[in-house]
Design a protein around this motif. Structure first.
Motif, mmCIF file in Angstrom:
data_model
loop_
_atom_site.group_PDB
_atom_site.id
_atom_site.type_symbol
_atom_site.label_atom_id
_atom_site.label_comp_id
_atom_site.label_asym_id
_atom_site.label_seq_id
_atom_site.Cartn_x
_atom_site.Cartn_y
_atom_site.Cartn_z
ATOM 1 N N LEU A 199 0.858 -1.200 0.000
ATOM 2 C CA LEU A 199 0.000 0.000 0.000
ATOM 3 C C LEU A 199 0.883 1.236 0.000
ATOM 4 C CD1 LEU A 199 -2.801 -0.348 2.704
ATOM 5 C CD2 LEU A 199 -3.016 -0.541 0.241
ATOM 6 N N GLU A 200 0.537 2.186 -0.841
ATOM 7 C CA GLU A 200 1.202 3.497 -0.788
ATOM 8 C C GLU A 200 0.123 4.495 -0.422
ATOM 9 O OE1 GLU A 200 3.700 4.488 -4.186
ATOM 10 O OE2 GLU A 200 3.838 2.340 -4.573
ATOM 11 N N TYR A 201 0.347 5.220 0.637
ATOM 12 C CA TYR A 201 -0.697 6.139 1.079
ATOM 13 C C TYR A 201 -0.087 7.424 1.630
ATOM 14 C CZ TYR A 201 0.531 4.293 5.680
ATOM 15 O OH TYR A 201 1.212 3.918 6.801
ATOM 16 N N VAL A 202 -0.949 8.425 1.665
ATOM 17 C CA VAL A 202 -0.510 9.730 2.173
ATOM 18 C C VAL A 202 -0.836 9.799 3.660
ATOM 19 C CG1 VAL A 202 -0.913 12.224 2.035
ATOM 20 C CG2 VAL A 202 -0.907 10.853 -0.032
ATOM 21 N N SER A 203 0.129 10.261 4.431
ATOM 22 C CA SER A 203 -0.128 10.537 5.833
ATOM 23 C C SER A 203 0.010 12.047 6.030
ATOM 24 C CB SER A 203 0.859 9.769 6.699
ATOM 25 O OG SER A 203 0.492 9.916 8.051
ATOM 26 N N ASP A 204 -0.055 12.504 7.262
ATOM 27 C CA ASP A 204 0.025 13.956 7.446
ATOM 28 C C ASP A 204 1.380 14.421 7.969
ATOM 29 O OD1 ASP A 204 -0.053 13.109 10.026
ATOM 30 O OD2 ASP A 204 -1.785 14.302 10.636
ATOM 31 N N GLY A 205 2.329 13.525 8.032
ATOM 32 C CA GLY A 205 3.675 13.912 8.444
ATOM 33 C C GLY A 205 3.844 14.089 9.933
ATOM 34 N N LEU A 206 2.770 13.855 10.693
ATOM 35 C CA LEU A 206 2.862 14.099 12.134
ATOM 36 C C LEU A 206 2.730 12.834 12.964
ATOM 37 C CD1 LEU A 206 0.521 17.228 12.466
ATOM 38 C CD2 LEU A 206 2.986 17.207 12.189
ATOM 39 N N PHE A 207 2.140 11.804 12.366
ATOM 40 C CA PHE A 207 1.777 10.644 13.167
ATOM 41 C C PHE A 207 3.007 9.906 13.711
ATOM 42 C CE2 PHE A 207 0.848 6.226 13.892
ATOM 43 C CZ PHE A 207 -0.253 6.334 14.711
ATOM 44 N N GLY A 208 2.864 9.467 14.944
ATOM 45 C CA GLY A 208 3.885 8.579 15.520
ATOM 46 C C GLY A 208 5.190 9.266 15.862
ATOM 47 N N THR A 209 5.180 10.594 15.768
ATOM 48 C CA THR A 209 6.415 11.302 16.103
ATOM 49 C C THR A 209 6.137 12.255 17.250
ATOM 50 O OG1 THR A 209 5.819 12.904 14.416
ATOM 51 C CG2 THR A 209 7.433 11.255 13.790
ATOM 52 N N THR A 210 7.096 12.390 18.114
ATOM 53 C CA THR A 210 6.944 13.389 19.172
ATOM 54 C C THR A 210 7.289 14.758 18.554
ATOM 55 O OG1 THR A 210 9.229 13.037 19.838
ATOM 56 C CG2 THR A 210 7.541 11.784 21.010
ATOM 57 N N ASP A 211 6.965 15.811 19.282
ATOM 58 C CA ASP A 211 7.168 17.152 18.720
ATOM 59 C C ASP A 211 8.613 17.417 18.302
ATOM 60 O OD1 ASP A 211 4.576 17.819 18.834
ATOM 61 O OD2 ASP A 211 4.703 19.052 20.638
ATOM 62 N N ASP A 212 9.560 16.798 18.985
ATOM 63 C CA ASP A 212 10.954 17.069 18.618
ATOM 64 C C ASP A 212 11.432 16.168 17.477
ATOM 65 O OD1 ASP A 212 10.842 14.877 20.255
ATOM 66 O OD2 ASP A 212 12.875 15.155 21.034
ATOM 67 N N GLN A 213 10.569 15.250 17.005
ATOM 68 C CA GLN A 213 10.969 14.392 15.886
ATOM 69 C C GLN A 213 10.363 14.845 14.565
ATOM 70 O OE1 GLN A 213 9.494 10.749 17.546
ATOM 71 N NE2 GLN A 213 11.515 10.053 18.159
ATOM 72 N N ILE A 214 9.383 15.751 14.634
ATOM 73 C CA ILE A 214 8.721 16.192 13.399
ATOM 74 C C ILE A 214 9.696 17.042 12.594
ATOM 75 C CG2 ILE A 214 6.823 17.567 12.471
ATOM 76 C CD1 ILE A 214 5.278 16.859 15.036
ATOM 77 N N LYS A 215 9.767 16.753 11.302
ATOM 78 C CA LYS A 215 10.708 17.498 10.462
ATOM 79 C C LYS A 215 10.160 17.592 9.047
ATOM 80 C CE LYS A 215 13.233 13.204 10.036
ATOM 81 N NZ LYS A 215 14.418 12.448 10.318
ATOM 82 N N ILE A 216 10.650 18.571 8.309
ATOM 83 C CA ILE A 216 10.259 18.679 6.902
ATOM 84 C C ILE A 216 11.508 18.904 6.069
ATOM 85 C CG2 ILE A 216 7.945 19.603 7.298
ATOM 86 C CD1 ILE A 216 9.227 22.338 6.361
ATOM 87 N N ASN A 217 11.348 18.665 4.771
ATOM 88 C CA ASN A 217 12.476 18.844 3.870
ATOM 89 C C ASN A 217 12.894 20.318 3.842
ATOM 90 O OD1 ASN A 217 13.970 19.136 1.271
ATOM 91 N ND2 ASN A 217 13.486 16.962 1.170
ATOM 92 N N LYS A 218 14.198 20.547 3.777
ATOM 93 C CA LYS A 218 14.706 21.927 3.796
ATOM 94 C C LYS A 218 14.207 22.753 2.611
ATOM 95 C CE LYS A 218 18.838 21.615 6.569
ATOM 96 N NZ LYS A 218 20.240 21.265 6.611
ATOM 97 N N LEU A 219 13.883 22.067 1.521
ATOM 98 C CA LEU A 219 13.418 22.802 0.340
ATOM 99 C C LEU A 219 12.054 23.461 0.588
ATOM 100 C CD1 LEU A 219 14.486 20.239 -2.391
ATOM 101 C CD2 LEU A 219 15.674 22.306 -1.697
ATOM 102 N N ALA A 220 11.381 23.020 1.638
ATOM 103 C CA ALA A 220 10.067 23.604 1.943
ATOM 104 C C ALA A 220 10.131 24.544 3.146
ATOM 105 C CB ALA A 220 9.068 22.487 2.200
ATOM 106 N N GLU A 221 11.331 24.812 3.639
ATOM 107 C CA GLU A 221 11.475 25.608 4.861
ATOM 108 C C GLU A 221 10.959 27.045 4.675
ATOM 109 O OE1 GLU A 221 15.458 25.639 6.373
ATOM 110 O OE2 GLU A 221 14.939 26.902 8.086
ATOM 111 N N ASP A 222 11.341 27.643 3.566
ATOM 112 C CA ASP A 222 10.955 29.022 3.308
ATOM 113 C C ASP A 222 9.434 29.143 3.225
ATOM 114 O OD1 ASP A 222 11.652 31.652 2.965
ATOM 115 O OD2 ASP A 222 11.562 31.527 0.779
ATOM 116 N N TYR A 223 8.821 28.134 2.596
ATOM 117 C CA TYR A 223 7.360 28.123 2.508
ATOM 118 C C TYR A 223 6.738 28.086 3.902
ATOM 119 C CZ TYR A 223 2.757 26.022 2.365
ATOM 120 O OH TYR A 223 1.438 25.745 2.598
#
Lengths: 282, 234
Positions: A199-223
Motif C-alpha cells: 500500500l502506498e498512502y498519504v499521511s500527514d507527516g505528524l503521526f507517531g512522532t513526538t514534537d521534537d521528531q517532526i521534520k520537513i524537507n529543507k526545500l520547503a522551509e521558506d514556505y
C-alpha cells in the motif's frame, strides 16, 4: 557534529535534508515576532498549531513522501487501514520476482449504510427513538471475497448490448475498495490468502512522532515561514488587508516553488524518459 | 547612594528651617519613592516600545528601550523553582515582582491563561509536550503541563521586588544619628545611580506632605512634572 559521529550514528543518516519543527518555530519566533515586526506578539502554542497544520498541508500537497506498507493478505481479503492513513495513493500486489502489479479501484460498490426495517418496510426504532443499524445487503452481496471485475459493468448497466471491453476496469490484477467508514481496505477475489500487497498512502507527516521528531524537507522551509506569517496575520485583529494579501500571494508563490524544488526534475532523468518517446510503433 | 540622597533631602528641607525628618521616616519615604520609580520602569518601557514601533525611537546610546532594559536588569534574577509535593505545581520565589521567563532546563515554558491552559491540554495539534511545555499561575504557585521528568530542572527568570532601602546609623552622644554603612541591616537603593535626582524629588514630596510644608511639595511636584513632560516629549 563531526563526520565520524555522523557516520557512526545510523539515526542521523540523511538528517541534513530535513529541518526540525523545533527549529522552524524557534527561528520564526526569533525572526518574525517582536516589537518592531509585523507580528508584534503571538503565543508560541499558536505558532505550533499553525506549523503543524502547515506540515499537514504540505504532506498532502507537495512533499510527495508517501508511506509504504507491505502486508500479507488473510483469508478475509481485507486489512485495517494503517493508523496514520489519510488517503490511498496506490495498492499493488507483489509477484514472485519482486515486481509490483497495480490494483485498480473498485467503483461499483456504494458501501451504503442500512437500517432495520419491519415486514412493512418501515424503519424500526430503539427505546431512544433512534433508527437501528444493520448490516448492509449491498456490502454482504459484494463482500470482499465475492468481488469480481469479470462482471461487465457496461452489460449490466445498459441492458441489451456490449460494445467491447470496459477499459476502465480492464485489469487482471484485481481491485481494491476503501471502506472509509469502517476503516478497512478490501480486495477482490483475484487476490488470495497469503498474497503480498503493497500500500502506498498519504499521511500527514505528524503521526507517531513526538514534537521534537517532526521534520520537513529543507526545500520547503521558506514556505513554512511564509505560511506561518500568512495564517497568523490572517487571524490577527487590525492587520490591514493589503498586508494579509501580500503574504498570501507570497505564500502561494513559495508553495509553487517548493513543489517545483521537491519534484527534483533532473535534466538527465528527463532525457532518459524522453528517449522512449522516439520509439517507432511498427 | 542612600546617604547622599538623605543628605541632599535634609539640606533642602533644612534650608529655611522647615523641619526635620527622622531616619525612620526617611526609610519609609525612601522605600515608597524607590518602588514608585521601579513601577514606572514598566510603564516607561511600554511607552518606549510603542514609540520605537512608531519610528520615534533611536539606536545606540540614546535607545530608550535599551536604557530602561538595563535599569531593569539590576532587578533580574534567575532561581530554581521548588515542586509542591508530587504535583505539577511549583512555588514562586518570594521576592518575585514579575515573571520574565520560565525555563525547563534550557527550553522556554510558555505562560498561558487559565482557560487556554485547559483548552490546550485537550488540543490535538498544540497540546503541551516534552518540547513545548506551558504553565499557568495560581497565587504563589504555577502549574506546569505536561508533568516534568525527575531530572528536569524548572527555573524562573524574573524581576524581583526591590529590597527596602534602610539608612542605618549610630547615635552620637549628642543624640545625632551618624550614617553607618557597615550595619548588618544596611540596605542601599537598588536603583540605577541615574535615578538619584528622581529619588530626591520623590522623597521631598513625601517629606513635604509630612511636615506640611507646601513650598517643598510645590517644588517637588514642579520638578516631577518637568521630568514627566521631558520623558513624554514627542
Amino acid at each position: 557534529m563531526s563526520s565520524q559521529q555522523y557516520y557512526n550514528n545510523s539515526a542521523r543518516h540523511g538528517e541534513y535534508q530535513y529541518v526540525s519543527l523545533k527549529d522552524i518555530i524557534n527561528n520564526f519566533m526569533l525572526m518574525n515576532v517582536g516589537d518592531d515586526k509585523i507580528i508584534n506578539d503571538i503565543p508560541r502554542y499558536q505558532v505550533l498549531h499553525h506549523a503543524k497544520r502547515g506540515i499537514q498541508e504540505l504532506s498532502y500537497d507537495a512533499l510527495k513522501e508517501t508511506q509504504k506498507l507491505e502486508f500479507e493478505l488473510g483469508s478475509d481479503l481485507k486489512i485495517v487501514m494503517p493508523e496514520d492513513f489519510v488517503q490511498l495513493v496506490k495498492a499493488s500486489i507483489l509477484d514472485k520476482y519482486g515486481r509490483l502489479h497495480p490494483l485498480i479501484k473498485n467503483t461499483e460498490n456504494a458501501q451504503p449504510d442500512a437500517f432495520l426495517q419491519d415486514s412493512d418496510a418501515n424503519y424500526t426504532f430503539d427505546d431512544n427513538g433512534n433508527r437501528q443499524e444493520t448490516n448492509s445487503i449491498s456490502n454482504t452481496r459484494m463482500s470482499s471475497s465475492q468481488l469480481e471485475v469479470d462482471v461487465d459493468a457496461l452489460e449490466d448497466e445498459h441492458t441489451g448490448g456490449r460494445f467491447g471491453m470496459d477499459t476502465a476496469s480492464a485489469n487482471k490484477n484485481g481491485t481494491y475498495l476503501v471502506d472509509k467508514k469502517a476503516g478497512f481496505i478490501k480486495f477482490s477475489s483475484h487476490l488470495t490468502d497469503g498474497d503480498i500487497v503493497i500500500l502506498e498512502y498519504v499521511s500527514d507527516g505528524l503521526f507517531g512522532t513526538t514534537d521534537d521528531q517532526i521534520k520537513i524537507n529543507k526545500l520547503a522551509e521558506d514556505y513554512m515561514y511564509s505560511y506561518l506569517q500568512t495564517e497568523i496575520l490572517d487571524r490577527k485583529f487590525g492587520v490591514q488587508e493589503y498586508i494579509v494579501r501580500r503574504y498570501k500571494k507570497s505564500t502561494s508563490a513559495k508553495l509553487r516553488n517548493a513543489k517545483i524544488k521537491l519534484m527534483n526534475i533532473n535534466i538527465d532523468d528527463l532525457v532518459q524518459r524522453l528517449k522512449g518517446k522516439n520509439k517507432w510503433i511498427k | 547612594m542612600i546617604n547622599s540622597v538623605r543628605n541632599t533631602v535634609l539640606s533642602i528641607i533644612d534650608k529655611d528651617n522647615s523641619g526635620y525628618i527622622s531616619p525612620l521616616e526617611f526609610n519609609l519615604y525612601a522605600k515608597a519613592a524607590q518602588l514608585e520609580i521601579f513601577q514606572e520602569y514598566f510603564d516607561n518601557y511600554r511607552k518606549a516600545v510603542s514609540n520605537k514601533n512608531n519610528r520615534r525611537g533611536s539606536r545606540g546610546a540614546t535607545d530608550e528601550v535599551k536604557d530602561i532594559s538595563h535599569k531593569l536588569d539590576i532587578f533580574t534574577k534567575k532561581s530554581n523553582l521548588t515542586q509542591v509535593g508530587s504535583t505539577n505545581n511549583y512555588t514562586l520565589p518570594s521576592d518575585m515582582y514579575m515573571v520574565n521567563n520560565v525555563l525547563c532546563n534550557t527550553d522556554i515554558v510558555e505562560e498561558v491563561d487559565k482557560t487556554e491552559f485547559y483548552f490546550l491540554n485537550q488540543a490535538n495539534l498544540s497540546s503541551p509536550s516534552a518540547t513545548y511545555k506551558v504553565f499557568t499561575r495560581f497565587a504563589n504557585e504555577i502549574e506546569v503541563s505536561p508533568t516534568l521528568l525527575n531530572t528536569d530542572v524548572l527555573s524562573m527568570v524574573y524581576y524581583k521586588t526591590p529590597a527596602d532601602p534602610k539608612w542605618t546609623y549610630l547615635t552620637t552622644s549628642g543624640g545625632d544619628p551618624i550614617y553607618n554603612a557597615s550595619a548588618s541591616d544596611h540596605q542601599d537603593f537598588e536603583l540605577h545611580p541615574e535615578e538619584e535626582t528622581q529619588l530626591i524629588v520623590k522623597i521631598l514630596r513625601y517629606a513635604g506632605v509630612s511636615i506640611r510644608e507646601e513650598n517643598v511639595i510645590a517644588v517637588a511636584e514642579n520638578q516631577d512634572t518637568k521630568e514627566f513632560e521631558k520623558e513624554n516629549l514627542t
